[in-house]
Design an enzyme around this catalytic site. Structure first.
Site, mmCIF file in Angstrom:
data_model
loop_
_atom_site.group_PDB
_atom_site.id
_atom_site.type_symbol
_atom_site.label_atom_id
_atom_site.label_comp_id
_atom_site.label_asym_id
_atom_site.label_seq_id
_atom_site.Cartn_x
_atom_site.Cartn_y
_atom_site.Cartn_z
ATOM 1 N N GLU A 1 0.892 -1.166 0.000
ATOM 2 C CA GLU A 1 0.000 0.000 0.000
ATOM 3 C C GLU A 1 0.923 1.207 0.000
ATOM 4 O O GLU A 1 1.664 1.420 0.959
ATOM 5 C CB GLU A 1 -0.905 -0.055 1.237
ATOM 6 N N CYS B 1 -2.129 8.368 4.336
ATOM 7 C CA CYS B 1 -2.056 8.014 2.911
ATOM 8 C C CYS B 1 -3.315 8.433 2.182
ATOM 9 O O CYS B 1 -3.319 8.493 0.954
ATOM 10 C CB CYS B 1 -1.794 6.527 2.747
HETATM 11 P P1 NAP Z 1 9.396 3.793 3.800
HETATM 12 O O1 NAP Z 1 10.618 4.590 3.687
HETATM 13 O O2 NAP Z 1 8.842 3.211 2.563
HETATM 14 O O3 NAP Z 1 9.682 2.613 4.838
HETATM 15 C C1 NAP Z 1 8.714 1.640 5.141
HETATM 16 C C2 NAP Z 1 9.405 0.341 5.507
HETATM 17 O O4 NAP Z 1 10.022 -0.228 4.344
HETATM 18 C C3 NAP Z 1 10.503 0.503 6.528
HETATM 19 O O5 NAP Z 1 10.481 -0.614 7.378
HETATM 20 C C4 NAP Z 1 11.751 0.517 5.684
HETATM 21 O O6 NAP Z 1 12.869 -0.005 6.376
HETATM 22 C C5 NAP Z 1 11.404 -0.419 4.570
HETATM 23 N N1 NAP Z 1 12.111 -0.085 3.338
HETATM 24 C C6 NAP Z 1 11.983 1.065 2.626
HETATM 25 N N2 NAP Z 1 12.761 1.018 1.532
HETATM 26 C C7 NAP Z 1 13.405 -0.184 1.561
HETATM 27 C C8 NAP Z 1 14.340 -0.815 0.707
HETATM 28 N N3 NAP Z 1 14.764 -0.233 -0.415
HETATM 29 N N4 NAP Z 1 14.786 -2.027 1.057
HETATM 30 C C9 NAP Z 1 14.356 -2.632 2.191
HETATM 31 N N5 NAP Z 1 13.479 -2.067 3.045
HETATM 32 C C10 NAP Z 1 13.000 -0.868 2.726
HETATM 33 O O7 NAP Z 1 8.210 4.603 4.480
HETATM 34 P P2 NAP Z 1 8.176 5.526 5.808
HETATM 35 O O8 NAP Z 1 9.458 5.514 6.531
HETATM 36 O O9 NAP Z 1 6.992 5.139 6.545
HETATM 37 O O10 NAP Z 1 7.890 6.997 5.289
HETATM 38 C C11 NAP Z 1 8.504 7.578 4.246
HETATM 39 C C12 NAP Z 1 7.451 7.963 3.222
HETATM 40 O O11 NAP Z 1 6.508 6.897 2.997
HETATM 41 C C13 NAP Z 1 6.571 9.112 3.608
HETATM 42 O O12 NAP Z 1 7.171 10.345 3.417
HETATM 43 C C14 NAP Z 1 5.370 8.869 2.722
HETATM 44 O O13 NAP Z 1 5.577 9.379 1.431
HETATM 45 C C15 NAP Z 1 5.236 7.402 2.651
HETATM 46 N N6 NAP Z 1 4.243 6.821 3.571
HETATM 47 C C16 NAP Z 1 3.123 6.289 3.059
HETATM 48 C C17 NAP Z 1 2.214 5.696 3.896
HETATM 49 C C18 NAP Z 1 0.994 5.071 3.378
HETATM 50 O O14 NAP Z 1 0.083 4.863 4.162
HETATM 51 N N7 NAP Z 1 0.922 4.698 2.119
HETATM 52 C C19 NAP Z 1 2.437 5.623 5.254
HETATM 53 C C20 NAP Z 1 3.579 6.158 5.762
HETATM 54 C C21 NAP Z 1 4.484 6.745 4.896
HETATM 55 P P3 NAP Z 1 13.976 0.945 7.033
HETATM 56 O O15 NAP Z 1 13.301 2.157 7.488
HETATM 57 O O16 NAP Z 1 14.555 0.099 8.107
HETATM 58 O O17 NAP Z 1 14.940 1.225 5.934
#
Ligand code: NAP
Length: 491
Positions: free
Chosen positions: A234, A271
């Site tokens: 998602e 989101c």
């Molecule tokens: P994220 O950076 O996508 O991280 C989510 C999870 O995925 C974390 O556990 C992260 O691990 C892991 N991950 C991310 N990239 C990875 C990769 N290349 N390889 C392996 N694991 C990976 O999301 P976030 O920290 O929650 O927030 C950042 C952005 O996500 C926000 O600014 C927003 O745009 C979006 N977001 C969307 C939603 C939604 O509901 N769709 C919710 C929250 C955030 P690590 O952190 O340990 O690297």
């Protein structure tokens, strides 16, 4: 996100122990009756409710979210577990179909065929940052996977590691006391362990809530495995809102207030936040939005990584030549308040890809249009979305009818005169949508239909009755709803 006393990444030895135990638990968890698993989920819900004071205090410390919001979210989480328990006891999630052998079947004689859903096996869950309870360790992905009969390994989100660890202890103890096999649930910490999970042959599905970049990276790893697995990501969404001329004329104050409440809820860190609004040129609605935005206070974001991501996205949007600041600032403060930007329909149409970007925080882009027909053009061109909203009047049926049709093709949830934030956990909820809103448009991550993600159908052909799983046996000992020879039967 460096937190004092936060748990270190799971060691190689502990990772191996977690995943091998989860793999060993797959068969007994699948074999447990739905009623047993319902009891496990209710035990987890009760244990979380008992630990509420302690958990909420840790969550406040780690996420900067206010206590009432966190307490409400914990209620959502325990309710969700209870609702999946109800799903298990009702039994239609098993999708049972019984076709008796029929020598007269129209295309030629058919054998006895009996079909039902079975669990996929161990599921890896990547917890979200923005809902430390409801989309995290004991959140919807975990609840639906356990309901399906799959062991769960959660990859903790680094934004709330101490809360993740403590929640995992509460869940593990509750499952143990309720009689669930060891390995039914576990937590791992560390980005690399998340990557190991998605490529581990013992893991049979993934569920993720987070960024487009992160979700896509993990989805690609899941698809590139020798044995690819389903990966339910998602991801992001701008959740467009289409305000018709009639709504702008008749209800501009209501629309302005509703929008301002929705775009700033949870400091815009949802989101489903409405990030793109089409407004008729020259309507007073824009003045009301600007006036309303001016008085809104700022608030802290979840963590520095989220704030920096928001600042980068807002800075890039504001720097576009097509974009003008209407309210707030392109400079994101330590505690951001609402920033509203504007552009015209023509400019937006020429640079959709650059302008339809998610700014995860309190910001939105307003697009002025001249002709209601442009609403249809914009809707048809939009990427896959979690939600799409029409603020309209029924008197404008010639516009809103076709618009709702187009939006149903582009979004998972289509709203009429409402606001997209606030996703009810219920049977008819769809929280999904075409890519890039998700990596799997045919399902949902919220609501009881989420259980279907972790099941796959099997048909048994001509198998003796006493060798069949109970829901397929002639006497239907579990009393589940079944489609028998094409006719739905509800006990
Ligand atoms: P994220 O950076 O996508 O991280 C989510 C999870 O995925 C974390 O556990 C992260 O691990 C892991 N991950 C991310 N990239 C990875 C990769 N290349 N390889 C392996 N694991 C990976 O999301 P976030 O920290 O929650 O927030 C950042 C952005 O996500 C926000 O600014 C927003 O745009 C979006 N977001 C969307 C939603 C939604 O509901 N769709 C919710 C929250 C955030 P690590 O952190 O340990 O690297």
């Amino acid at each position: 996100m460096n937190q004092p006393n936060a748990p270190a990444p799971t060691s190689d030895a502990d990772y191996e122990q977690v995943v091998s135990t989860a793999a060993a638990a797959a068969a007994p968890v699948a074999a447990a009756t739905p009623a047993d698993r319902a009891g496990w989920l209710e035990a987890v819900a009760a244990a979380l409710a008992d630990a509420a004071d302690e958990l909420v205090e840790i969550a406040q410390d780690e996420t900067r979210l206010p206590e009432p919001r966190l307490r409400g979210e914990l209620v959502r989480t325990t309710f969700q577990l209870g609702l999946f328990a109800d799903v298990l006891r009702e039994g239609s999630y098993l999708g049972v179909r019984v076709d008796h052998a029929d020598p007269e079947w129209g295309m030629g004689p058919r054998p006895d065929l009996r079909r039902m859903q079975r669990p996929l096996g161990p599921v890896a869950v990547w917890a979200a940052s923005n809902f430390p309870f409801a989309f995290s360790v004991a959140g919807g992905d975990t609840a639906s996977a356990l309901a399906a009969g799959c062991p769960v390994v959660v990859k903790a989100h680094p934004g709330h590691l101490r809360l993740s660890q403590r929640t995992a202890q509460v869940v593990t103890n509750a499952l143990h006391q309720a009689g669930a096999p060891d390995g039914t649930f576990a937590l791992v910490v560390g980005t690399d362990n998340g990557r190991l999970l998605v490529t581990d042959p013992r893991i049979k599905a993934g569920a993720f809530t987070g960024s487009l970049a992160g979700g896509r990276a993990l989805f690609d790893l899941a698809a590139a495995r020798p044995e690819p697995i389903p990966f339910f990501g998602e991801l992001g969404s701008v959740n467009p809102v289409f305000v018709t001329p009639g709504a702008a004329a008749e209800r501009s104050q209501d629309v302005a207030e509703g929008f301002l409440g929705s775009v700033t809820l949870g400091v815009g860190q949802f989101c489903t936040k409405p990030g793109l609004v089409f407004v008729p040129s020259g309507s007073g609605l824009v003045d009301r939005l600007a006036e309303g935005a001016a008085g809104l206070p700022g608030a802290p974001m979840l963590n520095d990584r989220i704030r920096e991501g928001f600042a980068t996205a807002v800075g890039e949007l504001a720097a576009r030549p097509e974009v003008t600041v209407l309210a707030g600032s392109a400079e994101v403060a330590e505690e951001p308040s609402l920033a509203l930007f504007t552009t015209t329909y023509d400019q937006h149409a020429r640079a959709r890809e650059q302008l339809e970007v998610e700014c995860f925080g309190p910001a939105a882009l307003i697009v002025y249009y001249d002709d209601p027909a442009q609403l249809l053009e914009a809707a048809a061109a939009i990427e896959g979305q979690l939600t799409a909203t029409v603020q309209g009047t029924e008197a404008e049926a010639g516009v809103v009818g076709p618009l709702l049709d187009v939006l149903a093709d582009r979004a998972g949830r289509v709203l009429w005169n409402g606001w997209p934030t606030g996703v009810s956990v219920t049977h008819a909820m769809e929280h999904g949508g075409p890519y890039p809103a998700t990596t799997a448009a045919s399902t949902t991550s919220v609501g009881t239909a989420a259980v279907e993600r972790f099941l796959r159908p099997v048909s048994y052909q001509s198998v003796p009755d006493d060798l069949l799983p109970p829901p397929l046996q002639e006497a239907n000992p579990w009393g589940v709803p079944r489609r028998v020879d094409g006719v739905l039967q509800i006990p």
